[in-house]
Design a protein around this motif. Structure first.
Motif, short mmCIF file in Angstrom:
data_model
loop_
_atom_site.label_atom_id
_atom_site.label_comp_id
_atom_site.label_asym_id
_atom_site.label_seq_id
_atom_site.Cartn_x
_atom_site.Cartn_y
_atom_site.Cartn_z
N LEU A 179 0.83 -1.20 0.00
CA LEU A 179 0.00 0.00 0.00
C LEU A 179 0.87 1.25 0.00
N LEU A 180 0.47 2.25 -0.78
CA LEU A 180 1.22 3.49 -0.89
C LEU A 180 0.62 4.57 0.00
N PRO A 181 1.40 5.12 0.94
CA PRO A 181 0.91 6.27 1.72
C PRO A 181 0.97 7.54 0.89
N ASP A 182 0.12 8.51 1.19
CA ASP A 182 0.07 9.75 0.42
C ASP A 182 1.40 10.49 0.41
N ASP A 183 2.15 10.42 1.52
CA ASP A 183 3.39 11.19 1.59
C ASP A 183 4.52 10.58 0.76
N MET A 184 4.25 9.47 0.10
CA MET A 184 5.26 8.85 -0.76
C MET A 184 4.94 8.99 -2.24
N LEU A 185 3.79 9.57 -2.56
CA LEU A 185 3.35 9.59 -3.96
C LEU A 185 4.27 10.39 -4.86
N ASP A 186 4.76 11.54 -4.41
CA ASP A 186 5.64 12.35 -5.26
C ASP A 186 6.88 11.58 -5.67
N THR A 187 7.46 10.86 -4.74
CA THR A 187 8.64 10.06 -5.06
C THR A 187 8.28 8.88 -5.94
N TRP A 188 7.16 8.24 -5.65
CA TRP A 188 6.77 7.06 -6.41
C TRP A 188 6.49 7.38 -7.87
N PHE A 189 5.88 8.55 -8.13
CA PHE A 189 5.53 8.91 -9.50
C PHE A 189 6.60 9.72 -10.22
N ALA A 190 7.73 9.94 -9.59
CA ALA A 190 8.81 10.66 -10.28
C ALA A 190 9.11 9.94 -11.59
N PRO A 191 9.35 10.69 -12.69
CA PRO A 191 9.54 10.08 -14.00
C PRO A 191 10.64 9.04 -14.04
N ARG A 192 11.71 9.31 -13.29
CA ARG A 192 12.81 8.35 -13.21
C ARG A 192 13.35 8.35 -11.80
#
Length: 263
Positions: A179-192
């Motif tokens: 499960l992905l927490p909201d505070d990790m989304l920016d890092t998770w969706f980084a293009p690379r």
């Protein structure tokens, strides 16, 4: 593992949560950009299964987030057929960065799969896992673009990442979705991943050691965060999964075990 889940969700709400741009375009652009189109998304369901279309949120090479339907079983770009000899609806997060099927997607094609809850099985008995307040949960995933040949349209495909089960959940099944927490989304969706010098569509053999290390570090962080977030889940046994509808998530009346994984 996760081979069935519920997605009784409002896609506009999901798009708002992730900062998705609602672009009315059901076709894949020439650069494989993903667009959100409500018409292209699957209907709400209480019984999503592999090899059907599910909704995913994914980051494109330009750093934008998009919501779109995807075939639930990741098909690597090099595959000659969509009917693989091995299942790819789940991928172990511990080894995704090193497996040829998943390594390129791990670097730059990461996704989240919106869900209202998921099922795990203890033998033949399904159990439903969800947040106590029934808030949406977002499972970590990977995506890939695949087509049968140069004359075929591109198809978006995806897998759900899994990890070792924690706490009482392990008494039902030894694996669970990450499960992905909201505070990790920016890092998770980084293009690379930071330090990546491999192309978006590179194969596993060409990925640099730096990219692999950075990707492995990100997946390890998601693994840890997902384990902690899963401690909030409630669960209950349900009837055998047949058909579709809200009755699938109703508790079995004579089941008397705990309501929360960590009570």
């Amino acid at each position: 593992m996760c081979r069935a889940f519920a997605a009784d969700l409002d896609w506009d709400d999901v798009a708002t949560h992730f900062g998705v741009s609602a672009i009315d375009n059901e076709n894949v652009a020439a650069d494989n950009t993903i667009h959100h189109s409500a018409a292209a998304l699957p209907s709400p369901t209480f019984h999503a299964t592999p090899k059907t279309d599910i909704a995913i949120v994914a980051g494109d090479p330009h750093g934008r987030r998009h919501l779109r339907a995807a075939y639930w079983s990741l098909i690597p770009r090099s595959a000659q057929t969509i009917d693989l000899r091995y299942p790819t609806y789940n991928a172990r997060i511990e080894t995704a960065a090193s497996k040829p099927t998943y390594a390129p997607s791990s670097v730059s094609m990461r996704a989240a799969i919106p869900s209202s809850g998921y099922y795990e099985f203890k033998g033949e008995h399904p159990f439903y896992f969800h947040f106590p307040d029934d808030a949406p949960l977002f499972m970590a995933g990977l995506y890939s673009w695949w087509r049968a040949n140069a004359h075929s349209p591109w198809r978006l495909t995806a897998t759900i990442l899994t990890r070792d089960a924690v706490g009482a959940l392990a008494s039902v099944h030894n694996r669970m979705p990450v499960l992905l927490p909201d505070d990790m989304l920016d890092t998770w969706f980084a293009p690379r991943t930071a330090g990546d010098d491999a192309g978006t569509h590179a194969d596993a053999a060409s990925l640099s050691a730096t990219a692999n290390d950075a990707t492995a570090s990100l997946l390890a962080a998601a693994n840890d965060a997902g384990g902690k977030l899963s401690q909030r889940l409630a669960f209950h046994e349900v009837a055998p999964l047949r058909g579709d509808g809200p009755q699938l998530i109703e508790p079995v009346p004579n089941w008397h075990q705990g309501q929360n994984l960590f009570d």
